[in-house]
Design a protein around this motif. Structure first.
Motif, PDB file in Angstrom:
ATOM      1  N   ASP A  26      -4.375  -6.023   2.628  1.00 35.33           N
ATOM      2  CA  ASP A  26      -4.497  -7.330   3.270  1.00 35.33           C
ATOM      3  C   ASP A  26      -5.325  -8.307   2.436  1.00 35.33           C
ATOM      4  O   ASP A  26      -5.027  -9.491   2.366  1.00 35.33           O
ATOM      5  CB  ASP A  26      -5.136  -7.168   4.663  1.00 35.33           C
ATOM      6  N   THR A  27      -6.375  -7.794   1.804  1.00 37.48           N
ATOM      7  CA  THR A  27      -7.223  -8.631   0.953  1.00 37.48           C
ATOM      8  C   THR A  27      -7.512  -7.884  -0.349  1.00 37.48           C
ATOM      9  O   THR A  27      -7.437  -6.653  -0.406  1.00 37.48           O
ATOM     10  CB  THR A  27      -8.564  -8.964   1.654  1.00 37.48           C
ATOM     11  N   THR A  28      -7.864  -8.625  -1.382  1.00 36.80           N
ATOM     12  CA  THR A  28      -8.111  -8.026  -2.691  1.00 36.80           C
ATOM     13  C   THR A  28      -9.202  -6.966  -2.615  1.00 36.80           C
ATOM     14  O   THR A  28     -10.287  -7.211  -2.083  1.00 36.80           O
ATOM     15  CB  THR A  28      -8.518  -9.110  -3.703  1.00 36.80           C
ATOM     16  N   GLY A  29      -8.896  -5.780  -3.137  1.00 34.48           N
ATOM     17  CA  GLY A  29      -9.889  -4.720  -3.228  1.00 34.48           C
ATOM     18  C   GLY A  29     -10.191  -4.005  -1.928  1.00 34.48           C
ATOM     19  O   GLY A  29     -11.174  -3.259  -1.861  1.00 34.48           O
ATOM     20  N   ASP A  30      -9.350  -4.190  -0.890  1.00 34.43           N
ATOM     21  CA  ASP A  30      -9.643  -3.517   0.378  1.00 34.43           C
ATOM     22  C   ASP A  30      -9.229  -2.047   0.375  1.00 34.43           C
ATOM     23  O   ASP A  30      -9.553  -1.293   1.290  1.00 34.43           O
ATOM     24  CB  ASP A  30      -8.991  -4.239   1.554  1.00 34.43           C
ATOM     25  N   GLY A  31      -8.486  -1.614  -0.642  1.00 28.82           N
ATOM     26  CA  GLY A  31      -8.134  -0.202  -0.768  1.00 28.82           C
ATOM     27  C   GLY A  31      -7.061   0.289   0.177  1.00 28.82           C
ATOM     28  O   GLY A  31      -6.822   1.497   0.259  1.00 28.82           O
ATOM     29  N   MET A  32      -6.378  -0.621   0.890  1.00 27.39           N
ATOM     30  CA  MET A  32      -5.433  -0.196   1.916  1.00 27.39           C
ATOM     31  C   MET A  32      -4.163   0.410   1.308  1.00 27.39           C
ATOM     32  O   MET A  32      -3.557  -0.158   0.402  1.00 27.39           O
ATOM     33  CB  MET A  32      -5.070  -1.368   2.810  1.00 27.39           C
ATOM     34  N   VAL A  33      -3.776   1.594   1.807  1.00 30.92           N
ATOM     35  CA  VAL A  33      -2.549   2.267   1.386  1.00 30.92           C
ATOM     36  C   VAL A  33      -1.815   2.773   2.618  1.00 30.92           C
ATOM     37  O   VAL A  33      -2.398   2.924   3.704  1.00 30.92           O
ATOM     38  CB  VAL A  33      -2.846   3.460   0.442  1.00 30.92           C
ATOM     39  N   GLN A  34      -0.532   3.034   2.454  1.00 28.57           N
ATOM     40  CA  GLN A  34       0.287   3.579   3.531  1.00 28.57           C
ATOM     41  C   GLN A  34       0.909   4.884   3.056  1.00 28.57           C
ATOM     42  O   GLN A  34       1.504   4.937   1.981  1.00 28.57           O
ATOM     43  CB  GLN A  34       1.381   2.588   3.925  1.00 28.57           C
ATOM     44  N   VAL A  35       0.746   5.938   3.832  1.00 24.42           N
ATOM     45  CA  VAL A  35       1.294   7.242   3.463  1.00 24.42           C
ATOM     46  C   VAL A  35       2.131   7.794   4.607  1.00 24.42           C
ATOM     47  O   VAL A  35       1.898   7.455   5.777  1.00 24.42           O
ATOM     48  CB  VAL A  35       0.174   8.244   3.103  1.00 24.42           C
ATOM     49  N   SER A  36       3.095   8.626   4.271  1.00 27.80           N
ATOM     50  CA  SER A  36       3.920   9.274   5.286  1.00 27.80           C
ATOM     51  C   SER A  36       3.941  10.773   5.025  1.00 27.80           C
ATOM     52  O   SER A  36       3.866  11.221   3.882  1.00 27.80           O
ATOM     53  CB  SER A  36       5.346   8.711   5.259  1.00 27.80           C
ATOM     54  N   GLU A  61     -10.144   6.012   5.332  1.00 25.83           N
ATOM     55  CA  GLU A  61     -11.070   5.775   6.438  1.00 25.83           C
ATOM     56  C   GLU A  61     -11.556   4.325   6.444  1.00 25.83           C
ATOM     57  O   GLU A  61     -12.068   3.856   5.415  1.00 25.83           O
ATOM     58  CB  GLU A  61     -12.274   6.731   6.326  1.00 25.83           C
ATOM     59  N   PRO A  62     -11.344   3.600   7.570  1.00 25.35           N
ATOM     60  CA  PRO A  62     -10.677   4.052   8.790  1.00 25.35           C
ATOM     61  C   PRO A  62      -9.165   4.158   8.592  1.00 25.35           C
ATOM     62  O   PRO A  62      -8.597   3.479   7.737  1.00 25.35           O
ATOM     63  CB  PRO A  62     -11.013   2.967   9.800  1.00 25.35           C
ATOM     64  N   ALA A  63      -8.512   5.017   9.376  1.00 26.92           N
ATOM     65  CA  ALA A  63      -7.064   5.210   9.301  1.00 26.92           C
ATOM     66  C   ALA A  63      -6.420   4.808  10.623  1.00 26.92           C
ATOM     67  O   ALA A  63      -6.977   5.040  11.697  1.00 26.92           O
ATOM     68  CB  ALA A  63      -6.733   6.662   8.986  1.00 26.92           C
ATOM     69  N   LEU A  64      -5.246   4.184  10.507  1.00 26.61           N
ATOM     70  CA  LEU A  64      -4.517   3.727  11.680  1.00 26.61           C
ATOM     71  C   LEU A  64      -3.156   4.408  11.708  1.00 26.61           C
ATOM     72  O   LEU A  64      -2.408   4.351  10.719  1.00 26.61           O
ATOM     73  CB  LEU A  64      -4.343   2.197  11.627  1.00 26.61           C
ATOM     74  N   LEU A  65      -2.824   5.053  12.811  1.00 24.19           N
ATOM     75  CA  LEU A  65      -1.515   5.672  12.962  1.00 24.19           C
ATOM     76  C   LEU A  65      -0.517   4.593  13.379  1.00 24.19           C
ATOM     77  O   LEU A  65      -0.606   4.043  14.470  1.00 24.19           O
ATOM     78  CB  LEU A  65      -1.566   6.775  14.025  1.00 24.19           C
ATOM     79  N   VAL A  66       0.419   4.265  12.498  1.00 23.80           N
ATOM     80  CA  VAL A  66       1.346   3.164  12.766  1.00 23.80           C
ATOM     81  C   VAL A  66       2.727   3.636  13.195  1.00 23.80           C
ATOM     82  O   VAL A  66       3.523   2.845  13.698  1.00 23.80           O
ATOM     83  CB  VAL A  66       1.478   2.234  11.536  1.00 23.80           C
ATOM     84  N   HIS A  67       3.028   4.929  12.993  1.00 19.92           N
ATOM     85  CA  HIS A  67       4.358   5.423  13.396  1.00 19.92           C
ATOM     86  C   HIS A  67       4.308   6.928  13.576  1.00 19.92           C
ATOM     87  O   HIS A  67       3.704   7.640  12.768  1.00 19.92           O
ATOM     88  CB  HIS A  67       5.405   5.067  12.331  1.00 19.92           C
ATOM     89  N   PHE A  78       4.977  11.187  10.525  1.00 21.61           N
ATOM     90  CA  PHE A  78       3.930  10.190  10.728  1.00 21.61           C
ATOM     91  C   PHE A  78       3.887   9.189   9.570  1.00 21.61           C
ATOM     92  O   PHE A  78       4.195   9.517   8.438  1.00 21.61           O
ATOM     93  CB  PHE A  78       2.549  10.861  10.806  1.00 21.61           C
ATOM     94  N   VAL A  79       3.467   7.975   9.906  1.00 22.36           N
ATOM     95  CA  VAL A  79       3.102   6.976   8.911  1.00 22.36           C
ATOM     96  C   VAL A  79       1.695   6.513   9.256  1.00 22.36           C
ATOM     97  O   VAL A  79       1.433   6.097  10.403  1.00 22.36           O
ATOM     98  CB  VAL A  79       4.065   5.778   8.900  1.00 22.36           C
ATOM     99  N   VAL A  80       0.788   6.597   8.273  1.00 23.59           N
ATOM    100  CA  VAL A  80      -0.622   6.263   8.489  1.00 23.59           C
ATOM    101  C   VAL A  80      -1.029   5.177   7.503  1.00 23.59           C
ATOM    102  O   VAL A  80      -0.651   5.197   6.329  1.00 23.59           O
ATOM    103  CB  VAL A  80      -1.507   7.510   8.307  1.00 23.59           C
ATOM    104  N   TYR A  81      -1.806   4.210   7.995  1.00 26.23           N
ATOM    105  CA  TYR A  81      -2.299   3.092   7.182  1.00 26.23           C
ATOM    106  C   TYR A  81      -3.815   3.152   7.180  1.00 26.23           C
ATOM    107  O   TYR A  81      -4.455   3.238   8.248  1.00 26.23           O
ATOM    108  CB  TYR A  81      -1.819   1.782   7.798  1.00 26.23           C
ATOM    109  N   GLY A  82      -4.411   3.170   5.971  1.00 27.05           N
ATOM    110  CA  GLY A  82      -5.866   3.266   5.926  1.00 27.05           C
ATOM    111  C   GLY A  82      -6.413   2.843   4.581  1.00 27.05           C
ATOM    112  O   GLY A  82      -5.672   2.579   3.626  1.00 27.05           O
ATOM    113  N   SER A  83      -7.740   2.807   4.499  1.00 31.38           N
ATOM    114  CA  SER A  83      -8.426   2.354   3.290  1.00 31.38           C
ATOM    115  C   SER A  83      -8.861   3.546   2.448  1.00 31.38           C
ATOM    116  O   SER A  83      -9.587   4.424   2.921  1.00 31.38           O
ATOM    117  CB  SER A  83      -9.649   1.521   3.664  1.00 31.38           C
TER     118      SER A  83
END
Length: 266
Positions: A26-36, A61-67, A78-83
């Motif tokens: 979402d923002t530069t350097g936030d480390g966000m990745v999506q894994v399945s 961490e933190p991780a969000l379960l998106v699917h 599962f699809v998880v989105y987190g930093s």
């Protein structure tokens, strides 16, 4: 003048790429990745909690379960989105550079004709239980790939495409019968490292069947091979995803239709 390390693009200068980077979400350097991934449990609240626990252990961490979706009665996807907390050092990234020039079909034909004085023979196949011929056909068949004609289009190259699920002994026998200069093998099936085992078995079979120094050029292609792993697998070259027929033809000329003095250094 642009700053040191900057690259010009279009009408202005582009910032130099830093050596240490993190994923961008979402923002530069936030480390966000999506894994399945899939877990061998039925889909319920406990399964979702297990997915988040796994994500945390992976460093998200933190991780969000998106699917979350049941895959039959005993599995859940599962699809998880987190930093991610990890950093990447670009200075430690190793890239295998192409060491040969890209040639036009006309130049390839001319080089083979003038230096080999005969057609260059290529035998290709998918070995083992691999039935995925899309990759080998994209390189060998005349229709080609990515707007480039396949090796069958080159008048100075003889192509023998054996198709799918070819046993290694049969491949060796056909290569000997055709007096192949190069053998091209495609491996798409990768479960339990099948592509690794098949490739090493193929390489060993050729080296056992041919006298030392007379083994055909062994070329392997597939989406899951690691760059730079050719020596470990006993082959001469590995081509990955996105390889075009022109690139393969240029490589064959580089290796097989060079002046003799250059070949002797190999």
């Amino acid at each position: 003048m642009p700053a040191k390390g900057a690259k010009e693009s279009g009408g202005g200068a582009r910032k130099a790429t830093p050596d240490i980077i993190r994923p961008y979400g979402d923002t530069t350097g936030d480390g966000m990745v999506q894994v399945s991934f899939t877990l061998p449990v039925p889909h319920d609240k406990r399964a979702e909690g297990a997915a988040l626990q796994l994500a945390a252990k992976m460093g998200l961490e933190p991780a969000l379960l998106v699917h979350a979706k049941a895959m039959g009665p005993d599995f859940t996807f599962f699809v998880v989105y987190g930093s991610a907390k990890h950093l990447v050092d670009l200075r430690e990234v190793k890239v295998v550079e192409r060491e040969f020039p890209l040639l036009t079909p006309k130049d390839v034909n001319a080089a083979i004709k003038s230096r080999m004085r005969r057609k260059l023979v290529v035998v290709g196949a998918c070995i083992g239980t691999d039935a995925h011929t899309v990759g080998i056909d994209a390189i060998l068949n005349i229709k080609g790939f990515a707007g480039e004609k396949g090796l069958e289009y080159y008048r100075e190259i003889k192509v023998v495409n054996l198709g799918a699920q070819v046993l290694v002994p049969d491949l060796v026998e056909r290569a000997r019968a055709e007096k192949a200069d190069a053998v091209m093998v495609s491996q798409v099936v990768t479960q339990r490292d099948a592509h690794i085992h098949n490739t090493t078995a193929m390489s060993a079979a050729f080296r056992e069947a041919y006298p030392a120094g007379q083994v055909p050029l062994l070329v392997v292609g597939g989406p899951r091979f690691e760059e730079g792993s050719a020596p470990k697998l006993g082959v001469d070259r590995i081509f990955g995803r996105g390889t075009t027929p022109g690139e393969v033809a240029s490589y064959l000329v580089h290796e097989l239709a060079q002046p003799k003095a250059t070949q002797e250094k190999r």
